[in-house]
Design a protein around this motif. Structure first.
Motif, PDB file in Angstrom:
ATOM      1  N   ARG A  71       0.827  -1.212   0.000  1.00 44.43           N
ATOM      2  CA  ARG A  71       0.000   0.000   0.000  1.00 44.43           C
ATOM      3  C   ARG A  71       0.856   1.256   0.000  1.00 44.43           C
ATOM      4  O   ARG A  71       1.860   1.330   0.720  1.00 44.43           O
ATOM      5  N   VAL A  72       0.434   2.202  -0.802  1.00 41.73           N
ATOM      6  CA  VAL A  72       1.094   3.507  -0.822  1.00 41.73           C
ATOM      7  C   VAL A  72       0.245   4.449   0.022  1.00 41.73           C
ATOM      8  O   VAL A  72      -0.978   4.507  -0.140  1.00 41.73           O
ATOM      9  N   MET A  73       0.871   5.135   0.945  1.00 41.04           N
ATOM     10  CA  MET A  73       0.130   6.043   1.811  1.00 41.04           C
ATOM     11  C   MET A  73       0.696   7.450   1.685  1.00 41.04           C
ATOM     12  O   MET A  73       1.900   7.667   1.903  1.00 41.04           O
ATOM     13  N   GLY A  74      -0.180   8.366   1.330  1.00 41.70           N
ATOM     14  CA  GLY A  74       0.221   9.768   1.313  1.00 41.70           C
ATOM     15  C   GLY A  74       0.079  10.348   2.708  1.00 41.70           C
ATOM     16  O   GLY A  74      -0.900  10.082   3.401  1.00 41.70           O
ATOM     17  N   THR A  75       1.063  11.107   3.121  1.00 41.68           N
ATOM     18  CA  THR A  75       1.011  11.704   4.460  1.00 41.68           C
ATOM     19  C   THR A  75       1.943  12.908   4.456  1.00 41.68           C
ATOM     20  O   THR A  75       2.385  13.350   3.388  1.00 41.68           O
ATOM     21  N   ASP A  76       2.210  13.459   5.620  1.00 39.01           N
ATOM     22  CA  ASP A  76       3.189  14.542   5.658  1.00 39.01           C
ATOM     23  C   ASP A  76       4.325  14.145   6.606  1.00 39.01           C
ATOM     24  O   ASP A  76       4.284  13.079   7.237  1.00 39.01           O
ATOM     25  N   ALA A  77       5.313  15.024   6.691  1.00 34.86           N
ATOM     26  CA  ALA A  77       6.507  14.684   7.468  1.00 34.86           C
ATOM     27  C   ALA A  77       6.180  14.505   8.948  1.00 34.86           C
ATOM     28  O   ALA A  77       6.927  13.847   9.688  1.00 34.86           O
ATOM     29  N   GLY A  78       5.032  15.053   9.389  1.00 34.34           N
ATOM     30  CA  GLY A  78       4.619  14.911  10.780  1.00 34.34           C
ATOM     31  C   GLY A  78       4.388  13.455  11.161  1.00 34.34           C
ATOM     32  O   GLY A  78       4.475  13.079  12.332  1.00 34.34           O
ATOM     33  N   TYR A  79       4.083  12.643  10.148  1.00 34.32           N
ATOM     34  CA  TYR A  79       3.851  11.213  10.409  1.00 34.32           C
ATOM     35  C   TYR A  79       5.079  10.586  11.070  1.00 34.32           C
ATOM     36  O   TYR A  79       4.960   9.822  12.030  1.00 34.32           O
ATOM     37  N   PHE A  80       6.259  10.907  10.540  1.00 31.76           N
ATOM     38  CA  PHE A  80       7.492  10.306  11.089  1.00 31.76           C
ATOM     39  C   PHE A  80       7.850  10.887  12.459  1.00 31.76           C
ATOM     40  O   PHE A  80       8.585  10.291  13.219  1.00 31.76           O
ATOM     41  N   GLU A  81       7.274  12.042  12.724  1.00 30.22           N
ATOM     42  CA  GLU A  81       7.563  12.693  14.005  1.00 30.22           C
ATOM     43  C   GLU A  81       6.597  12.229  15.094  1.00 30.22           C
ATOM     44  O   GLU A  81       7.002  11.986  16.239  1.00 30.22           O
ATOM     45  N   HIS A  82       5.311  12.083  14.733  1.00 29.32           N
ATOM     46  CA  HIS A  82       4.299  11.856  15.770  1.00 29.32           C
ATOM     47  C   HIS A  82       3.835  10.412  15.902  1.00 29.32           C
ATOM     48  O   HIS A  82       3.336  10.020  16.957  1.00 29.32           O
ATOM     49  N   TYR A  83       3.905   9.627  14.814  1.00 30.73           N
ATOM     50  CA  TYR A  83       3.355   8.272  14.871  1.00 30.73           C
ATOM     51  C   TYR A  83       4.143   7.441  15.883  1.00 30.73           C
ATOM     52  O   TYR A  83       5.364   7.445  15.902  1.00 30.73           O
ATOM     53  N   ARG A  84       3.406   6.728  16.743  1.00 36.01           N
ATOM     54  CA  ARG A  84       4.044   5.870  17.732  1.00 36.01           C
ATOM     55  C   ARG A  84       3.443   4.475  17.626  1.00 36.01           C
ATOM     56  O   ARG A  84       2.257   4.312  17.329  1.00 36.01           O
ATOM     57  N   TYR A  85       4.235   3.470  17.924  1.00 41.23           N
ATOM     58  CA  TYR A  85       3.736   2.103  17.970  1.00 41.23           C
ATOM     59  C   TYR A  85       4.308   1.454  19.238  1.00 41.23           C
ATOM     60  O   TYR A  85       5.202   2.014  19.895  1.00 41.23           O
ATOM     61  N   GLY A  86       3.806   0.232  19.536  1.00 40.46           N
ATOM     62  CA  GLY A  86       4.307  -0.483  20.719  1.00 40.46           C
ATOM     63  C   GLY A  86       4.143   0.375  21.955  1.00 40.46           C
ATOM     64  O   GLY A  86       3.076   0.930  22.209  1.00 40.46           O
ATOM     65  N   ARG A  87       5.213   0.486  22.726  1.00 44.61           N
ATOM     66  CA  ARG A  87       5.157   1.318  23.939  1.00 44.61           C
ATOM     67  C   ARG A  87       5.654   2.714  23.612  1.00 44.61           C
ATOM     68  O   ARG A  87       6.726   3.131  24.042  1.00 44.61           O
ATOM     69  N   ARG A  88       4.859   3.381  22.802  1.00 42.99           N
ATOM     70  CA  ARG A  88       5.152   4.766  22.383  1.00 42.99           C
ATOM     71  C   ARG A  88       6.534   4.878  21.735  1.00 42.99           C
ATOM     72  O   ARG A  88       7.275   5.842  21.974  1.00 42.99           O
ATOM     73  N   GLN A  89       6.858   3.863  20.928  1.00 42.26           N
ATOM     74  CA  GLN A  89       8.135   3.934  20.235  1.00 42.26           C
ATOM     75  C   GLN A  89       7.964   4.739  18.952  1.00 42.26           C
ATOM     76  O   GLN A  89       7.006   4.518  18.200  1.00 42.26           O
ATOM     77  N   PRO A  90       8.886   5.645  18.663  1.00 37.22           N
ATOM     78  CA  PRO A  90       8.788   6.425  17.428  1.00 37.22           C
ATOM     79  C   PRO A  90       9.329   5.625  16.247  1.00 37.22           C
ATOM     80  O   PRO A  90      10.055   4.653  16.421  1.00 37.22           O
ATOM     81  N   LEU A  91       8.973   6.081  15.058  1.00 34.88           N
ATOM     82  CA  LEU A  91       9.540   5.460  13.858  1.00 34.88           C
ATOM     83  C   LEU A  91      10.992   5.904  13.723  1.00 34.88           C
ATOM     84  O   LEU A  91      11.328   7.060  13.983  1.00 34.88           O
ATOM     85  N   GLU A  92      11.831   4.993  13.308  1.00 34.01           N
ATOM     86  CA  GLU A  92      13.247   5.327  13.134  1.00 34.01           C
ATOM     87  C   GLU A  92      13.692   4.933  11.742  1.00 34.01           C
ATOM     88  O   GLU A  92      13.187   3.962  11.168  1.00 34.01           O
ATOM     89  N   PHE A  93      14.636   5.690  11.246  1.00 39.82           N
ATOM     90  CA  PHE A  93      15.136   5.409   9.906  1.00 39.82           C
ATOM     91  C   PHE A  93      16.352   4.484   9.985  1.00 39.82           C
ATOM     92  O   PHE A  93      17.304   4.748  10.712  1.00 39.82           O
ATOM     93  N   ALA A  94      16.273   3.380   9.223  1.00 41.06           N
ATOM     94  CA  ALA A  94      17.450   2.516   9.091  1.00 41.06           C
ATOM     95  C   ALA A  94      18.443   3.161   8.125  1.00 41.06           C
ATOM     96  O   ALA A  94      19.658   3.069   8.303  1.00 41.06           O
ATOM     97  N   GLN A  95      17.881   3.793   7.097  1.00 39.26           N
ATOM     98  CA  GLN A  95      18.707   4.508   6.106  1.00 39.26           C
ATOM     99  C   GLN A  95      17.954   5.759   5.668  1.00 39.26           C
ATOM    100  O   GLN A  95      16.728   5.771   5.596  1.00 39.26           O
ATOM    101  N   GLY A  96      18.676   6.780   5.319  1.00 39.18           N
ATOM    102  CA  GLY A  96      18.070   7.963   4.721  1.00 39.18           C
ATOM    103  C   GLY A  96      17.305   8.825   5.700  1.00 39.18           C
ATOM    104  O   GLY A  96      17.585   8.826   6.911  1.00 39.18           O
ATOM    105  N   HIS A  97      16.265   9.471   5.166  1.00 49.04           N
ATOM    106  CA  HIS A  97      15.541  10.463   5.957  1.00 49.04           C
ATOM    107  C   HIS A  97      14.111  10.553   5.458  1.00 49.04           C
ATOM    108  O   HIS A  97      13.737   9.902   4.471  1.00 49.04           O
TER     109      HIS A  97
END
Lengths: 238, 422
Positions: free
Chosen positions: B113-139
């Protein structure tokens, strides 16, 4: 001061036993005694009630009336649990064929009675060493043979293991129920001699039951169950 | 206290090794089924519950809470309708709203699935025990035609930074309408999360808008694919509609009030849901199926235990001599009784252990497939307290079932005396 004479191995008085309450008795024995350390041959035809009598002496069965004492203990007056205890502590039994547990080794079969009797285990001391000693006297010195499963032994070897099992922990009474019925004449005589030697060595009384009257010469005394048993004489035997 | 019969029970059972092995196999398979069902159920539930955290409300077009939750967070099913950008803007400006993240769904890339969103998604989205998304590579993406891939999507499709991907209309694995003229460049790959994020291709909302120029009617128009990237960037790429959006509040206490306000919003038919509440509704929906499955597998365990009973019952007659020998050696009737009970317990215990091992091995092998195919990272697949309870319970149940044959053997031993009277 002289020591008290040892109690007779078996004393039976006025024993009556029937498989069904109120039914005709299979056994009706006024008196039967096996002295301490005595070796008695008891013969009788098949169906005469020999195994039943052994069951009564061993305390597995209860008489309808009369008394059975083993080494001075009136087992017929005891409850089932105490009778089991007396048997475990004081009686070694040798059966006919297939009387070893096939899934246990020779050594484990011999030490088995000491699992059920703390008294026999205490008398044996180091149970495994005592089992090895007995087996060695009975012709088992090969360590590989001691570890072999009972099912892998010849009939003659099984009988000797059964004898060691009955003798371990020095019970005061050895009951042998037709133990030589499957042996040839030479093996049979050798086995009986060995058994008597071991009983003498441990001071145990031996009650040897067989339908083969020819064996009686080996023993101190021979009794005929058909003469001891009034029920048999009056034709009321099962 | 000495317990002379346990070793005998084990050796006696092993002496009948074919029967014993088949009995233990039956118990093992039944326990494996029961534990497997329970572990997959619990693992899937834990995975679902860890997919989103820290989000107070999810807003979408009017629909059921479960449906909105499934398509917006789990990428399962399709949205019923879109919501207008104006409504989104209006709600985002409500007092107490700390942040919002718009989501636009409907396109795919090779089944992901392709999901359109904004950069806030990577800042605010949390999963598990409020873990943030992290980049393995890039930005995070910064340009209209940049994309960030979830870990599983990047791994499965073999993408790395700098690769170009094209987005297709619709959600199928195969599509006949691809936006080949507007490729996206991969600028970031996220670390694995064990959530549907791993299987998502993230692009800017403006990118979604850009690739749909000329596709406003749903079909390709002559305008589609004729504009250069510069011409596209020059246009206003603010979307008219989005699929849903996430809301984070300054204080969760305000969630109920804002939810009510959104649900009664007169300008558009909207639904606001609390993720935790919607999840609870989801569990209540699937709870019946769950319980049915567990009941069925529990009955299979019962069948497995019955084989223990049958195995012992059928061996009783052939073992009367064994019991008589033991009695002659001093075994009490309760020893005979205990021998049979111990044998039943032993067969069930070893069977249950083998079943548990089977589950651990099977699930360890299946877990990567589950994650690859469904984006569900099963957790808690190793040994746990529940497994011990099951193994203990099965052993105890077998011991109880062994009471019947044990009683029969007990009676036989009393009747047989020192010899067998068959």
């Amino acid at each position: 001061m002289s020591a008290e004479p040892p109690a007779p191995a078996v004393v039976i008085r006025d024993l009556r036993f029937a498989w069904e309450r109120g039914g005709p008795p299979l056994l009706d024995i006024p008196e039967f005694v096996v002295g301490a350390g005595e070796r008695v041959f008891l013969r009788g035809p098949s169906g005469a009630g020999k195994s039943t009598l052994l069951g009564l002496i061993a305390g597995v069965l209860s008489p309808g009336s009369g008394s059975v004492s083993v080494l001075g203990r009136a087992v017929s007056d005891l409850g089932p649990a105490r009778r089991d205890q007396v048997r475990a502590d004081n009686i070694g039994v040798i059966f006919q064929l297939f009387n070893l547990l096939p899934y246990l080794s020779v050594l484990a079969n011999v030490t088995l009675p000491c699992r059920f009797s703390a008294a026999r285990a205490a008398r044996a001391g180091d149970v495994e060493a005592e089992a090895r000693r007995l087996l060695k006297r009975l012709g088992f010195s090969d360590p590989a043979l001691l570890a072999a499963k009972a099912a892998e032994l010849s009939v003659g070897q099984q009988q000797r293991v059964a004898a060691a099992r009955a003798l371990i922990g020095s019970p005061g009474l050895i009951i042998a129920d037709e133990p030589t019925s499957a042996l040839d004449a030479d093996s049979r005589n050798a086995f009986i001699s060995l058994l008597i030697e071991e009983c003498e060595a441990s001071g145990a009384a031996l009650l040897f039951v067989s339908h083969d009257a020819g064996l009686s010469a080996h023993f101190d005394r021979a009794e005929d169950l058909t003469r001891l048993n009034r029920a048999e004489r009056t034709g009321r035997a099962a | 206290m000495r317990f002379p019969v346990l070793g005998l029970a084990i050796r006696s059972a092993l002496n009948r090794r074919v029967t014993a092995a088949l009995t233990m196999l039956a118990v093992a398979l039944s326990v494996a089924l029961f534990l497997g069902v329970e572990k997959i159920r619990a693992g899937a539930k834990a995975s679902f519950e860890s997919t989103i955290s820290g989000t107070d409300l999810i807003v979408g077009a009017r629909s059921g809470p479960v449906n909105l939750l499934l398509y917006s967070v789990f990428r399962l099913g399709d949205p019923t309708a879109n919501i207008s950008w104006e409504s989104y803007q209006l709600i985002a400006r409500q007092p107490g709203v700390a942040w919002t993240v718009p989501l636009s769904l409907g396109d795919s890339h090779q089944g992901y699935r392709v999901m359109g969103t904004d950069a806030g998604y990577f800042e605010h989205y949390r999963y598990g025990r409020r873990q943030p998304l992290e980049f393995a590579q890039g930005h995070a993406f910064e340009d209209v035609f940049e994309a960030v891939l979830g870990a599983e999507a990047a791994r499965a499709l073999g993408y790395s930074l700098g690769d170009e991907i094209t987005v297709a209309h619709g959600l199928g694995r195969v599509s006949f309408a691809e936006h080949r003229e507007n490729p996206f460049t991969v600028v970031g790959i996220l670390r694995p999360t064990g959530t549907p994020v791993d299987r998502t291709v993230h692009v800017p909302l403006e990118g979604i808008e850009a690739i749909h120029i000329g596709w406003e009617t749903g079909a390709r128009s002559p305008l589609a694919g004729t504009l250069s990237e510069e011409e596209i960037r020059a246009r206003d790429l603010t979307p008219d509609q989005i699929t849903a959006f996430l809301i984070g509040l300054d204080s969760p206490v305000a969630a109920l009030r804002l939810q009510r306000s959104i649900n009664t919003y007169p300008g558009e038919a909207l639904s606001a849901i609390m993720p935790g509440v919607a999840l609870a509704q989801l569990w209540s929906v699937i709870g019946v199926a769950e319980r049915t499955l567990i009941a069925v597998s529990a009955f299979v365990v019962l069948v497995g235990l019955t084989t223990v009973l049958i195995s012992i019952l059928t061996s009783l007659n052939e073992r009367r001599r064994e019991m008589a020998i033991l009695r002659s050696l001093g075994a009490r009737p309760w020893h005979i009784f205990a021998l049979l009970v111990a044998e039943a317990a032993f067969l069930a215990f070893i069977g249950a252990l083998a079943g548990a091992a089977l589950v651990y091995g099977g699930l360890a092998a299946a877990a990567p497939l589950m994650q690859a195919r469904f984006g569900v990272m099963l957790t808690g697949l190793g040994p746990g307290a529940f497994d011990l309870y099951v193994i203990g319970g099965v052993t105890l149940a077998a011991a109880l079932m062994g009471l019947g044959p044990a009683w029969q053997a007990f009676r036989n031993s009393l009747a047989d005396g020192l010899s067998i009277r068959l």
